[in-house]
Design an enzyme around this catalytic site. Structure first.
Site, PDB file in Angstrom:
ATOM      1  CG  HIS A 213      -2.086  -1.160   0.820  1.00 43.45           C
ATOM      2  ND1 HIS A 213      -2.968  -0.145   1.459  1.00 43.45           N
ATOM      3  CD2 HIS A 213      -2.193  -1.881  -0.063  1.00 43.45           C
ATOM      4  CE1 HIS A 213      -4.345  -1.184   1.526  1.00 43.45           C
ATOM      5  NE2 HIS A 213      -3.339  -2.557   0.139  1.00 43.45           N
ATOM      6  CB  SER A 217      -1.723  -2.966  -6.852  1.00 41.32           C
ATOM      7  OG  SER A 217      -2.430  -3.461  -6.210  1.00 41.32           O
ATOM      8  CE  LYS A 241     -11.097  -8.263 -12.673  1.00 49.16           C
ATOM      9  NZ  LYS A 241     -10.502  -7.283 -13.516  1.00 49.16           N
ATOM     10  CG  ASP A 242      -9.887  -9.013  -4.721  1.00 54.27           C
ATOM     11  OD1 ASP A 242      -9.641  -9.283  -6.271  1.00 54.27           O
ATOM     12  OD2 ASP A 242      -9.781  -8.170  -3.720  1.00 54.27           O
ATOM     13  CD  GLU A 285       0.454 -34.031   0.378  1.00 54.44           C
ATOM     14  OE1 GLU A 285       0.587 -35.053   0.379  1.00 54.44           O
ATOM     15  OE2 GLU A 285      -0.343 -32.884   0.977  1.00 54.44           O
TER      16      GLU A 285
HETATM   17  C1  HEM Z   1       0.517 -16.086   2.257  1.00 55.33           C
HETATM   18  C2  HEM Z   1       0.951 -15.689   1.679  1.00 55.33           C
HETATM   19  C3  HEM Z   1       0.591 -14.136   0.601  1.00 55.33           C
HETATM   20  C4  HEM Z   1      -0.502 -13.417   0.634  1.00 55.33           C
HETATM   21  C5  HEM Z   1      -1.650 -13.544   1.920  1.00 55.33           C
HETATM   22  C6  HEM Z   1      -0.223 -12.687  -0.086  1.00 55.33           C
HETATM   23  C7  HEM Z   1      -1.335 -11.074   0.058  1.00 55.33           C
HETATM   24  C8  HEM Z   1      -1.208 -10.640  -0.824  1.00 55.33           C
HETATM   25  C9  HEM Z   1      -2.277  -9.693  -0.783  1.00 55.33           C
HETATM   26  C10 HEM Z   1      -3.580  -9.341  -1.037  1.00 55.33           C
HETATM   27  C11 HEM Z   1      -2.180  -8.472  -2.496  1.00 55.33           C
HETATM   28  C12 HEM Z   1      -2.699  -7.758  -3.434  1.00 55.33           C
HETATM   29  C13 HEM Z   1      -3.701  -8.318  -4.527  1.00 55.33           C
HETATM   30  C14 HEM Z   1      -2.793  -9.184  -5.382  1.00 55.33           C
HETATM   31  O1  HEM Z   1      -2.457  -7.685  -6.096  1.00 55.33           O
HETATM   32  O2  HEM Z   1      -3.041 -10.148  -5.699  1.00 55.33           O
HETATM   33  C15 HEM Z   1      -0.288  -9.049  -2.538  1.00 55.33           C
HETATM   34  C16 HEM Z   1      -0.053  -8.645  -3.888  1.00 55.33           C
HETATM   35  C17 HEM Z   1       1.733  -9.215  -3.735  1.00 55.33           C
HETATM   36  N1  HEM Z   1       2.443 -10.166  -3.658  1.00 55.33           N
HETATM   37 FE1  HEM Z   1       1.192 -11.620  -2.539  1.00 55.33          FE
HETATM   38  N2  HEM Z   1       0.607 -12.750  -0.805  1.00 55.33           N
HETATM   39  C18 HEM Z   1       0.894 -13.902  -0.474  1.00 55.33           C
HETATM   40  C19 HEM Z   1       2.152 -14.378  -0.531  1.00 55.33           C
HETATM   41  C20 HEM Z   1       3.026 -14.009  -1.661  1.00 55.33           C
HETATM   42  C21 HEM Z   1       3.796 -14.837  -2.575  1.00 55.33           C
HETATM   43  C22 HEM Z   1       4.846 -15.838  -2.088  1.00 55.33           C
HETATM   44  C23 HEM Z   1       5.054 -13.511  -2.842  1.00 55.33           C
HETATM   45  C24 HEM Z   1       6.083 -13.804  -3.552  1.00 55.33           C
HETATM   46  C25 HEM Z   1       7.023 -14.507  -3.961  1.00 55.33           C
HETATM   47  C26 HEM Z   1       3.763 -12.545  -3.008  1.00 55.33           C
HETATM   48  C27 HEM Z   1       4.723 -11.314  -4.003  1.00 55.33           C
HETATM   49  C28 HEM Z   1       3.170 -10.328  -4.283  1.00 55.33           C
HETATM   50  C29 HEM Z   1       3.909  -9.026  -5.181  1.00 55.33           C
HETATM   51  C30 HEM Z   1       4.899  -8.981  -5.970  1.00 55.33           C
HETATM   52  C31 HEM Z   1       2.550  -8.606  -5.303  1.00 55.33           C
HETATM   53  C32 HEM Z   1       2.391  -6.843  -5.568  1.00 55.33           C
HETATM   54  C33 HEM Z   1       1.683  -7.627  -7.153  1.00 55.33           C
HETATM   55  C34 HEM Z   1       1.408  -5.904  -8.012  1.00 55.33           C
HETATM   56  O3  HEM Z   1       0.547  -4.958  -7.254  1.00 55.33           O
HETATM   57  O4  HEM Z   1       1.493  -6.925  -9.289  1.00 55.33           O
HETATM   58  N3  HEM Z   1       3.235 -12.667  -1.925  1.00 55.33           N
HETATM   59  N4  HEM Z   1      -0.500 -10.128  -2.266  1.00 55.33           N
END
Ligand code: HEM
Lengths: 438, 250
Positions: A213, A217, A241-242, A285
C-alpha cells in the site's frame, strides 16, 4: 471524495483515539487501484482467505488431535468418524493446503509475468518469498502430524538431508529431530511449530500488505499511475471483482473437499507410521515435487562437495534465488506484455517447473521415453534444474539487455497506443487490452 | 507456441502411461461411485457377514465400533445381539485385579483377532494380516484393487516360481502374497439367499470395507451437492453484482 466520515458517535469516539476506522477506510475502501487490473490480481486476496480458513480449521482440529506417536493416527480417525463434522474440517484443512499452494504459485507467476517485483516493490516481493518459505515449513510439518507412512518417511527423508551439511550436519539433524530418529519428540515439536508458524505468516502478510500500500498495486501494463483517471477506489470495484474470483475459487475448493477429498493425498498416509516398513516410493506432496526433483537431480560430487550436499544447496537456492530476482532482471520495462522475448521464456520457465514436478514423482532411473535408454528421469531432472537456474541467472539479466521492448502506452487510461505511433505493435497491444477487459 | 508446448506435454504423458506396470485392476461399477453414489445397504450387510465369517479370523477392523452398524440399517437390538457374539477383553481389570473377557457391547470396537503383531505373524507364517478398516483408502485404486486382489488367485504363469508359503495373485504387487485365497465358493451362507460365488463375496466384502474406510461418504456427497448448488447460484449473483458495479468504468 469528501464524505461525512462515520456518522456513528461511538465510531467517531473510537476513531479519535484509535484510528482503526480511518485506517480501514483509507486502505480498503478508498484505496486507489489501477483500473486495468485483470483477474490475476485476485490471487493475493484468495491467499488471504485460504490463510484464514487454514487457521480456523487448524484450531478446530487441534482441539481433537493428540500429538503422540501411539495416538496421533487414531485421533485423526476419531476426528474423521466421531467428531461432529470432523471429516469436513479435516478435508478442508488437508485440501486447503493444496489450494494455498496453487493460489500462491499463481500469485508468484503473476508477479514474474507482470514484473511486479521491480522497483519500488522489491521488498514487497521479498516478503512474499519469506511467506513462501514459511508456508513450506508449515506444510511440511503439518503433513507429519497424522503420523501415516508418508508422514513418517517424508520427515525421515527430508530431515536426513541435513546430515549432508559438513561438520555440524549430524548434531544439527539430531537437534531438529530432538532424537536420533524421527520419534515422539519430533512429532511434538512439529505440532508446536505447525501451530505457531501460521501466525508468523499472518504477521509477514501484514508487512506484505503494508509494503503493497505504499506504492499501490502494479498493473498488467506495468506502468505507473499517472493521472486520477487511471485509478478507481478499492471498494466497491475490487471488492466486487475479488468476490467473483472468490466465488470461482470456492467452487473448485469445494469440489475437492466434497467429491475428491483424497485425490491430492497419498494412499500410504492411511497406513499408520511404521519405522520398520519403508514404502516402495517415498514422494512428497505435489507442491514440493519440483523442489524435490531439483534436490535429487544432483547425483555427482563436485570437487570435495558431496552430491547429497549439492542437492540440498540446489533445492534451497531454487527458492532463495527468488529473493534476488528484482536485481537479476535488467529490463526497465515491467510487464511481459511489452517484452516480446521475456514473454516467451516466461512460459518456458512455467513448463520447466511442471516438468520438474513430473520428475519429482518418478523414480530417477525410469526412462522418459521407452526405447531411449540414456534418457531417464534423472537426466531430465538435471536438464530441468539447469534450465531453472539458467532462466534466473542467465536469461533474466541478458534478455533485459538485448531485447527491444514494444512501445509502452502513455497511461493506463489510454492503453492503446495511437495507431500513428508505430507499425506492428498496435494491433497486439489492442488485442491484449481487449482480452483483459473480459 | 502454446500448441507446441501442449503437443510436447501430451507425448510426454502418453509415453508415461505406456510405461506403467501390468498390474490388473479393472474399474468396477460401484454403487457409491460418482457424485450421486450411495452405499447399497443389503450389500454392506452381506459384506459384514463375509468379514465376520471369513476375514475376522486374521484381520482386525480397527476404529469401527458395533454402534456404527446402525449405518448399515440394523436395529439397536440386532446390534446388541451381534456384539454379544464377539469376546471382548475388558479395558479395566475386575475387583481381583485380573483382566477378563466378556461378551461384546454396542459401544465396543471390533476386537482384533490377535493380541499383537508378533502373535499375528506367528500364526500366519511370519506374514502380518493388516487392519482392514482403512484398506480401501490405503491402496492405489482402492476398491477396484481390493476386488481384483480377492478374485486374483489363479495358477501362476508358466515358469514363475512361487516361494514356499506364498500364493500367486494377479493383482498383488510382485504377484506373490502370503495370504492364501480367503474366499471359496459357498464360504458363507448368505441370510438373504444370495448365491455365495467368489465374485459375489469379493464384491460384498469390498463394499463393506469401503464403508468402514469412509462411513461419512454419503453425508459428504449429499452435503457437497447442496454446497455446490449454493456456490453456483452465489457466483451468478456475484457476477451480476460485479457487472453492475463496473458498468460505469471505461
Ligand atoms: C500467504 C501468502 C500470501 C498472501 C496472503 C499474499 C497477499 C497479497 C495480497 C492481498 C496482495 C494484493 C492483491 C494482489 O495483487 O494479488 C499481494 C500482492 C503481491 N504479492 Fe502477495 N501474498 C502472499 C504470498 C506472496 C508470495 C509468496 C509472493 C512472491 C514470492 C508474493 C508477491 C506479491 C507481489 C509482488 C504483490 C504485488 C502485486 C502487484 O501489485 O502487481 N506474495 N499479496
Amino acid at each position: 471524495m469528501e464524505k461525512k466520515q462515520f456518522d456513528n458517535k461511538l465510531v467517531q469516539w473510537v476513531d479519535h483515539r484509535l484510528p482503526v476506522f480511518s485506517y480501514m477506510n483509507a486502505e480498503y475502501n478508498e484505496f486507489p487501484m489501477p483500473k486495468n487490473l485483470n483477474y490475476f490480481w485476485n490471487f493475493g486476496a484468495l491467499a488471504t482467505v485460504v490463510l484464514v480458513t487454514m487457521i480456523v480449521t487448524g484450531i478446530l482440529l487441534a482441539m481433537q488431535y493428540t500429538p503422540h506417536t501411539t495416538l496421533a493416527f487414531g485421533s485423526i480417525e476419531r476426528i474423521m468418524r466421531d467428531v461432529n463434522y470432523g471429516w469436513l474440517i479435516r478435508y478442508i484443512h488437508a485440501n486447503g493446503a493444496s489450494m494455498f499452494f496453487i493460489v500462491v504459485y499463481i500469485h508468484i507467476f503473476r508477479g514474474l509475468y507482470y514484473g511486479s517485483y521491480k522497483a519500488p516493490r522489491e521488498l514487497l516481493w521479498m516478503l512474499g518469498v519469506v511467506i513462501l518459505l514459511l508456508m513450506m515449513a508449515t506444510a511440511f510439518m503439518g503433513y507429519v502430524l497424522p503420523w501415516g507412512q508418508m508422514s513418517y518417511w517424508g520427515a525421515q527423508v527430508i530431515t536426513d538431508f541435513f546430515t549432508a551439511i559438513p561438520i555440524i550436519g549430524n548434531p544439527l539433524t539430531e537437534w531438529l529431530r530432538g532424537d536420533f530418529v524421527i520419534d515422539n519428540a519430533t512429532l511434538n515439536r512439529f505440532f508446536s511449530l505447525h501451530y505457531l508458524l501460521p501466525f508468523v505468516i499472518v504477521g509477514v502478510v501484514a508487512l506484505h500488505v503494508i509494503a503493497l500500500h505504499v506504492h499501490g498495486s502494479n498493473n498488467p501494463d506495468g506502468i505507473d499511475i499517472k493521472e486520477p483517471q487511471d485509478t478507481i477506489p478499492f471498494n466497491p470495484y475490487f471488492t466486487a471483482k475479488d468476490s467473483v474470483g472468490l466465488g470461482v475459487f470456492l467452487i473448485i475448493f469445494a469440489f475437492f473437499v466434497f467429491f475428491a477429498p483424497n485425490y491430492l493425498g497419498h494412499p500410504d498416509n492411511y497406513i499408520e507410521a511404521n519405522p520398520l516398513a519403508t514404502p516402495a516410493h517415498i514422494v512428497p506432496e505435489w507442491y514440493f515435487l519440483p523442489f524435490y526433483a531439483i534436490l535429487r537431480s544432483i547425483t555427482f560430487d563436485i570437487f570435495f562437495l558431496e552430491a547429497k550436499l549439492l542437492g540440498v544447496i540446489a533445492m534451497g537456492a531454487a527458492v532463495m534465488i527468488l529473493l534476488i530476482v528484482p536485481w537479476l532482471d535488467t529490463s526497465k520495462v515491467r510487464s511481459a506484455r511489452y517484452r516480446p522475448l521475456y514473454r516467451i521464456f516466461f512460459w518456458v520457465l512455467l513448463v520447466d517447473c511442471i516438468i520438474l514436478g513430473i520428475v519429482g514423482v518418478k523414480s530417477p532411473s525410469d526412462l522418459v521415453f521407452p526405447g531411449i535408454s540414456w534418457f531417464d528421469y534423472k537426466t531430465l531432472g538435471l536438464i530441468g534444474t539447469i534450465y531453472y537456474f539458467g532462466h534466473f541467472l542467465f536469461l533474466m539479466p541478458v534478455l533485459g539487455l538485448i531485447e527491444t521492448p514494444r512501445p509502452l502506452p502513455t497511461s493506463i487510461s489510454k492503453p492503446v497506443i495511437s495507431l500513428s505511433s508505430g507499425g506492428g505493435s498496435a494491433p497486439i497491444g489492442a488485442a491484449a487490452a481487449k482480452k483483459e477487459k473480459a | 507456441m502454446c500448441r507446441l508446448i501442449l503437443a510436447v506435454v501430451f507425448v510426454f504423458f502418453a509415453g508415461n502411461s505406456m510405461a506403467a506396470g501390468p498390474l490388473k485392476h479393472e474399474a468396477q461399477d460401484w454403487s457409491w461411485n460418482g457424485i450421486f453414489g450411495t452405499y447399497d445397504r443389503a450389500q454392506l450387510q452381506r459384506g459384514l457377514q463375509v468379514y465376520k465369517e471369513v476375514c475376522s479370523g486374521c484381520h482386525a477392523l480397527k476404529y469401527v465400533a458395533f454402534r456404527n452398524l446402525v449405518d448399515l440399517g440394523y436395529s439397536k437390538q440386532g446390534i446388541r445381539a451381534f456384539a454379544k457374539t464377539f469376546d471382548v477383553k475388558n479395558a479395566e481389570p475386575n475387583e481381583e485385579g485380573e483382566t477378563f473377557t466378556r461378551p461384546g457391547r454396542v459401544t465396543d470396537y471390533f476386537p482384533s483377532p490377535f493380541p499383537n503383531e508378533q502373535a499375528a505373524r506367528a500364526s500366519n507364517n511370519g506374514a502380518y494380516p493388516p487392519n482392514l478398516s482403512l484398506m480401501v483408502e490405503a491402496r492405489p485404486h482402492g476398491a477396484d484393487y481390493l476386488y481384483a486382489l480377492l478374485t486374483g488367485y489363479k495358477d501362476p504363469p508358466k515358469g514363475m516360481k512361487i516361494s514356499e508359503g506364498m500364493n500367486y495373485n494377479s493383482a498383488y504387487p510382485g504377484h506373490q502374497i502370503a495370504m492364501s485365497a480367503p474366499l471359496d465358493e459357498g464360504a458363507v451362507e448368505y441370510t438373504d439367499g444370495t448365491k455365495a460365488t467368489v465374485r459375489q463375496m469379493a464384491t460384498d466384502v469390498t463394499a463393506f470395507l469401503a464403508w468402514t474406510a469412509e462411513p461419512n461418504l454419503e453425508e459428504r456427497k449429499s452435503m457437497g451437492l447442496k454446497v455446490m448448488l449454493f456456490l453456483f447460484a452465489f457466483l451468478v449473483i456475484l457476477i451480476a453484482m460485479k457487472r453492475r458495479t463496473w458498468a460505469d468504468v471505461h
